[in-house]
Design a protein around this motif. Structure first.
Motif, PDB file in Angstrom:
ATOM      1  N   PHE A  52       0.869  -1.188   0.000  1.00 36.64           N
ATOM      2  CA  PHE A  52       0.000   0.000   0.000  1.00 36.64           C
ATOM      3  C   PHE A  52       0.900   1.231   0.000  1.00 36.64           C
ATOM      4  N   ASP A  53       0.556   2.253  -0.745  1.00 35.05           N
ATOM      5  CA  ASP A  53       1.347   3.486  -0.785  1.00 35.05           C
ATOM      6  C   ASP A  53       0.656   4.623  -0.035  1.00 35.05           C
ATOM      7  N   ASP A  54       1.464   5.529   0.490  1.00 39.51           N
ATOM      8  CA  ASP A  54       1.063   6.843   1.003  1.00 39.51           C
ATOM      9  C   ASP A  54       0.806   6.931   2.507  1.00 39.51           C
ATOM     10  N   GLY A  55       0.636   5.814   3.196  1.00 37.32           N
ATOM     11  CA  GLY A  55       0.505   5.887   4.661  1.00 37.32           C
ATOM     12  C   GLY A  55      -0.800   6.476   5.160  1.00 37.32           C
TER      13      GLY A  55
ATOM     14  N   SER B  40      10.059   2.867   2.332  1.00 39.28           N
ATOM     15  CA  SER B  40      10.140   4.322   2.153  1.00 39.28           C
ATOM     16  C   SER B  40       9.444   4.751   0.861  1.00 39.28           C
ATOM     17  N   HIS B  41       8.741   5.870   0.979  1.00 39.70           N
ATOM     18  CA  HIS B  41       8.055   6.462  -0.176  1.00 39.70           C
ATOM     19  C   HIS B  41       8.540   7.915  -0.310  1.00 39.70           C
ATOM     20  N   THR B  42       9.825   8.147   0.053  1.00 37.73           N
ATOM     21  CA  THR B  42      10.495   9.464   0.171  1.00 37.73           C
ATOM     22  C   THR B  42      10.048  10.200   1.434  1.00 37.73           C
TER      23      THR B  42
ATOM     24  N   ASN C 222       8.879  13.529   1.448  1.00 38.22           N
ATOM     25  CA  ASN C 222       7.786  14.487   1.202  1.00 38.22           C
ATOM     26  C   ASN C 222       6.957  14.222  -0.051  1.00 38.22           C
ATOM     27  N   HIS C 223       7.121  13.046  -0.663  1.00 35.26           N
ATOM     28  CA  HIS C 223       6.332  12.672  -1.841  1.00 35.26           C
ATOM     29  C   HIS C 223       6.485  13.628  -3.030  1.00 35.26           C
ATOM     30  N   PRO C 224       7.715  14.060  -3.357  1.00 33.77           N
ATOM     31  CA  PRO C 224       7.868  14.879  -4.573  1.00 33.77           C
ATOM     32  C   PRO C 224       7.930  13.976  -5.801  1.00 33.77           C
TER      33      PRO C 224
ATOM     34  N   TRP D  93       8.939   4.755  -5.460  1.00 32.79           N
ATOM     35  CA  TRP D  93       8.969   6.188  -5.766  1.00 32.79           C
ATOM     36  C   TRP D  93       7.554   6.742  -5.967  1.00 32.79           C
ATOM     37  N   PRO D  94       7.353   8.017  -5.563  1.00 32.94           N
ATOM     38  CA  PRO D  94       6.027   8.641  -5.684  1.00 32.94           C
ATOM     39  C   PRO D  94       5.530   8.669  -7.131  1.00 32.94           C
ATOM     40  N   GLU D  95       4.271   8.409  -7.300  1.00 34.73           N
ATOM     41  CA  GLU D  95       3.545   8.372  -8.584  1.00 34.73           C
ATOM     42  C   GLU D  95       3.862   7.104  -9.385  1.00 34.73           C
ATOM     43  N   GLY D  96       5.100   6.644  -9.287  1.00 27.88           N
ATOM     44  CA  GLY D  96       5.410   5.280  -9.723  1.00 27.88           C
ATOM     45  C   GLY D  96       5.621   5.001 -11.206  1.00 27.88           C
TER      46      GLY D  96
HETATM   47 ZN   LIG Z   1       2.315   7.919  -3.383  1.00 28.28          ZN
END
Ligand SMILES: [Zn+2]
Length: 300
Positions: free
Chosen positions: A101-104, A172-174, A176-178, A211-214
Motif C-alpha cells: 500500500f502506498d502513502d501511509g 520508504s516512499h520518500t 515528502n512525496h515529490p 517512488w512517488p507516482e510510480g
Molecule cells: Zn504515493
C-alpha cells in the motif's frame, strides 16, 4: 491517480466520471474475453506478482477479503521481502503474490488487520515527514496536492509501530512525496537517503523503496542509482508487470499492479493474467534506454 471512484471520511462522495464508466465497460469486455478464451489460465503460471493499493475505505473491506480469498486459490501470498528475494534469486517455483500500500493513509491500519486475518504480511510505503500529522489544514495540503485525493487521516508512529508488530513491513516512499524527476539531484538524493535514515532509526530497518507516482516519467536512472546506493534492497515502481525469472541486472525495477478493492474481481484478474501472458525471461523491469546508465552504476 488512476482511481476516481472514492468516498472520503470527510464527506466527498463517490465521484463517477464518464471515464470511470467507459473504463469499467472496457475492462468488463476484456475480462470476459480472457475467460472465454482460456487466457485466465495464465494465472497458474509460475511468477511473482506485486499488487498495490492506496486506500481501503470501510465499505471496501469485505471486497478486499474476497480479493485475497480469490488470489489464494492459485497463488501463494508471501511477504514483500520474500517476493523480492524470489525475484532476485530466480527461485520462482509457483505463482506468488504480495500486497503493498502506498502513502501511509490511516486506513492502512485496517488493511493490515485484514491481511493478518489471512496470515499475510504486507508492505506499507510511507513518507516519514507526514507520519502523525493531525493539523487539518496540513492534511488537506498533503492529500490534495501530493496524493491527489481528498483530505484523509494519516498513520501515526504508534500505528506504524503496531503494524510492524502485526508482522508487516514498512518501506520508504520518500520524505515528502515529490516527483523525483522534477527536483534537483541533491534534493532527490536527500529524499531517498533521509527517509531511509529516519525509518531505520524509528523502526530498526527499512529495505524497500517505492517512488512517488510510480511511473517511469516520474523517475530517472540517476534516482534509481541513488536508491541502490542508499542501501535499499529494491526499487519499486507502479508500472504494470510481473516477474517470471531472475532479472539480468542486480539493480532491477520491481513492477507492481495497481488494484482497487472496489473493482469487480474479473477486472483485477484480467490485469494479472495479461501480465503473466506478456512476461519475458530475464526482464530487469526498466525502460530499455536506461540500461546503459544503470549497467555502468553497478560496474563500480
Ligand atoms: Zn504515493
Amino acid at each position: 491517480m488512476e482511481e476516481s471512484l472514492y468516498q472520503s471520511p470527510y464527506g466527498i462522495e463517490g465521484i463517477v466520471t464518464a471515464r470511470t464508466i467507459t473504463r469499467g465497460l472496457a475492462l468488463h469486455g476484456m475480462s470476459t474475453l480472457y475467460k472465454l478464451t482460456g487466457r485466465m489460465d495464465a494465472l497458474e503460471r509460475n511468477r511473482v506478482q506485486f499488487i498495490y493499493l492506496h486506500h481501503l475505505f470501510p465499505e471496501e473491506e469485505e471486497s478486499f477479503r474476497n480479493l485475497i480469498r480469490a488470489l489464494i486459490r492459485n497463488h501463494r501470498l508471501v511477504s514483500f521481502s520474500e517476493a523480492v528475494d524470489r525475484v532476485k534469486t530466480g527461485n520462482i517455483d509457483k505463482p506468488y503474490a504480495c500486497f503493498s500500500f502506498d502513502d501511509g493513509l490511516q486506513q492502512n491500519l485496517p488493511a493490515g488487520k485484514i491481511l493478518a486475518e489471512f496470515g499475510v504480511s504486507g508492505c506499507f510505503f510511507i513518507c516519514p515527514s507526514f507520519v502523525g500529522e493531525t493539523d487539518r489544514r496540513k492534511l488537506k495540503e498533503i492529500c490534495e496536492n501530493r496524493f491527489a485525493m481528498p483530505a484523509m487521516d494519516l498513520l501515526s508512529w504508534k500505528e506504524v509501530e503496531e503494524m510492524v508488530k502485526d508482522g508487516h513491513e514498512i518501506g520508504s516512499h520518500t520524505m515528502n512525496h515529490p516527483v523525483l524527476a522534477r527536483i534537483s539531484k541533491a534534493q532527490m538524493q536527500n529524499e531517498i537517503a533521509e527517509s531511509r535514515e529516519v525509518l531505520t532509526r524509528r523502526l530498526g530497518q527499512v529495505k524497500h523503496f517505492a517512488w512517488p507516482e510510480g511511473r517511469f516519467f516520474h523517475f530517472t536512472p540517476a534516482a534509481a542509482e541513488a536508491v541502490y546506493n542508499a542501501g535499499y534492497d529494491s526499487c519499486v515502481s507502479a508500472e504494470r508487470g510481473c516477474h517470471i525469472s531472475q532479472p539480468s541486472m542486480p539493480n532491477f525495477c520491481i513492477r507492481r499492479d495497481y488494484i482497487s478493492a472496489r473493482w469487480p474481481l474479473g477486472h483485477s484478474f484480467y490485469f494479472l493474467a495479461k501480465n503473466s501472458l506478456t512476461a519475458v525471461e530475464g526482464n530487469h523491469g526498466w525502460p530499455q534506454d536506461w540500461i546503459e546508465t544503470l549497467a555502468q552504476s553497478t560496474a563500480h
